[in-house]
Design an enzyme around this catalytic site. Sequence first.
Site, PDB file in Angstrom:
ATOM      1  N   LYS A 191       0.710  -1.212  -0.190  1.00 58.05           N
ATOM      2  CA  LYS A 191      -0.145   0.113   0.007  1.00 58.05           C
ATOM      3  C   LYS A 191       0.977   1.432  -0.238  1.00 58.05           C
ATOM      4  O   LYS A 191       1.973   1.378   0.393  1.00 58.05           O
ATOM      5  CB  LYS A 191      -0.884   0.088   1.155  1.00 58.05           C
ATOM      6  N   ARG A 220      -9.771   0.404  15.631  1.00 60.24           N
ATOM      7  CA  ARG A 220      -9.678   1.047  14.438  1.00 60.24           C
ATOM      8  C   ARG A 220     -10.755   0.448  13.456  1.00 60.24           C
ATOM      9  O   ARG A 220     -11.985   0.405  13.837  1.00 60.24           O
ATOM     10  CB  ARG A 220      -8.390   1.070  13.868  1.00 60.24           C
ATOM     11  N   HIS A 260      -5.883  -6.984  13.512  1.00 58.75           N
ATOM     12  CA  HIS A 260      -4.412  -6.155  13.262  1.00 58.75           C
ATOM     13  C   HIS A 260      -4.332  -5.871  14.567  1.00 58.75           C
ATOM     14  O   HIS A 260      -4.936  -5.539  15.340  1.00 58.75           O
ATOM     15  CB  HIS A 260      -4.838  -5.070  12.412  1.00 58.75           C
ATOM     16  N   ARG A 262       1.087 -10.751   7.290  1.00 58.36           N
ATOM     17  CA  ARG A 262       1.193  -9.685   6.612  1.00 58.36           C
ATOM     18  C   ARG A 262       2.296  -8.411   6.840  1.00 58.36           C
ATOM     19  O   ARG A 262       2.436  -7.873   7.568  1.00 58.36           O
ATOM     20  CB  ARG A 262       0.006  -8.740   6.484  1.00 58.36           C
ATOM     21  N   TYR A 297      16.171  30.016   7.490  1.00 60.66           N
ATOM     22  CA  TYR A 297      15.132  30.859   7.979  1.00 60.66           C
ATOM     23  C   TYR A 297      15.189  31.051   9.724  1.00 60.66           C
ATOM     24  O   TYR A 297      15.359  30.000  10.434  1.00 60.66           O
ATOM     25  CB  TYR A 297      14.042  30.388   7.694  1.00 60.66           C
ATOM     26  N   CYS A 301      14.235  24.090   4.726  1.00 62.01           N
ATOM     27  CA  CYS A 301      13.328  24.908   3.740  1.00 62.01           C
ATOM     28  C   CYS A 301      12.391  24.169   2.910  1.00 62.01           C
ATOM     29  O   CYS A 301      12.639  22.945   2.889  1.00 62.01           O
ATOM     30  CB  CYS A 301      14.399  25.817   2.985  1.00 62.01           C
ATOM     31  N   MET A 302      11.601  24.816   2.035  1.00 62.00           N
ATOM     32  CA  MET A 302      10.946  23.904   1.431  1.00 62.00           C
ATOM     33  C   MET A 302      11.540  23.150   0.289  1.00 62.00           C
ATOM     34  O   MET A 302      11.345  22.007  -0.251  1.00 62.00           O
ATOM     35  CB  MET A 302       9.559  25.040   0.590  1.00 62.00           C
ATOM     36  N   ASP A 303      12.480  23.801  -0.354  1.00 61.00           N
ATOM     37  CA  ASP A 303      13.375  23.136  -1.491  1.00 61.00           C
ATOM     38  C   ASP A 303      14.655  22.831  -1.070  1.00 61.00           C
ATOM     39  O   ASP A 303      15.464  22.081  -1.897  1.00 61.00           O
ATOM     40  CB  ASP A 303      13.371  24.180  -2.620  1.00 61.00           C
TER      41      ASP A 303
END
Length: 391
Positions: free
Chosen positions: A42, A135, A167, A223, A271, A318-320
């Site tokens: 999955k 669950r 599970h 599993r 930052y 940072c983002m990148d």
Amino acid sequence: MSDPVPPRAEIVVDLAAVRHNVRLLKDVVRGERPVALMAVVKADGYGHGMVEVAAAARAAGADWLGVATIEEALALRAAGDRGPLLCWLSAPGDDFAAAVAADVEVTAYSLEELEEIAAVGPARVQLKVDTGLSRGGAARQDWHDLFAVASDLEREGRIRVTGIWSHFAASDDPAHPANDAQEAAFRDALALAASAGLEPDVTHLANSAATLLRPSSHFDLVRCGIATYGLDPAPGAGSDDGPRAALRPAMTARARLVMSKAIAAGDGVSYGHTWHAPDDTTVGLVPAGYGDGVPRAAGNVAAVWVDDALRPIRGRVCMDQVVVDLGGELPPPGTEVVLFGPGDRGEPTAQDWAEAVDTISYEIVTRVGGRFVRRHIDTDAPGGASERTAR
Ligand SMILES: *Cc1c(COP(=O)(O)O)cnc(C)c1O
């Protein structure tokens, strides 16, 4: 793992490691009684590439594949997989008919789901019972009715109940009392199902941790997700020189250094200047950030591998991009930066990252992505780490 022009940042998945792990897990359950192995693929194979991992797992002897959604199961069929395949998370209105037509076994948690599935039957259905995770799955007070209706539908030829399963909540902590309680509850459920006249082909309870740590929970099928990818499902359960230690992590996340440069004592980095250099040093720019699934929480706590040394992340992710402390070295642009890998060279592992940012290795490998280019290699193929597939 060298290739002529590596991309800016890439995820390299070694399918030989996946096959190794599947064979190892099959050995773990090989006993006097046949126990089948399901490779859980999955969430895009925990970030490793669902279709590629599925094929490698089958090649190494995985008897079953497991996924969460019908869409994932259909994608495996579309890619040519024809073997036993179970999915277990449906929302109302999901396309059970397509699953049944594709010979995918579906899971019912409730009478409503069972009726929805029977309406498009004859379907092969597994019933999930909640034994304490609270669950998915039928609550204990509903087991009797679920089994009774399933048995009626089976007699009418509208479904066939092929499995009953549950599970674990805490199998990564072998001493947790929930394990015994859940296994006992599961045996109660199986007895109740038998008294309702159900005769499933497979009963199953164990995930990776229980496969490795709790043989009493193996039943007919185990599993295995995270262990298929070579990561320890129970890192808090003490060290191990058995099968857990023999797992081989399949994923390497790496990038090419963009630049390196000197900074002076007192300079703030990234930052918010959450880190200041205590001494003159050098820093390197790694072109991957939280936009690529590098956890922002890794700022000032995780490290990467550059030129045979661990180099700490300085300041915020940072983002990148992220900035790492190169300790006075000035490696040239293009130098390989390994964020995490199998650990063979001393590089951090996904488990190291998980510990640094207070999560589990599952989240590290499943989230990394974004602009990383993923490719698959096979280190057992003639010619070594030859490229197999790219995305
Ligand atoms: C994801 C999942 C697994 C695999 O768990 P691992 O801990 O990765 O082995 C097994 N069963 C179910 C129902 C799951 O959702």
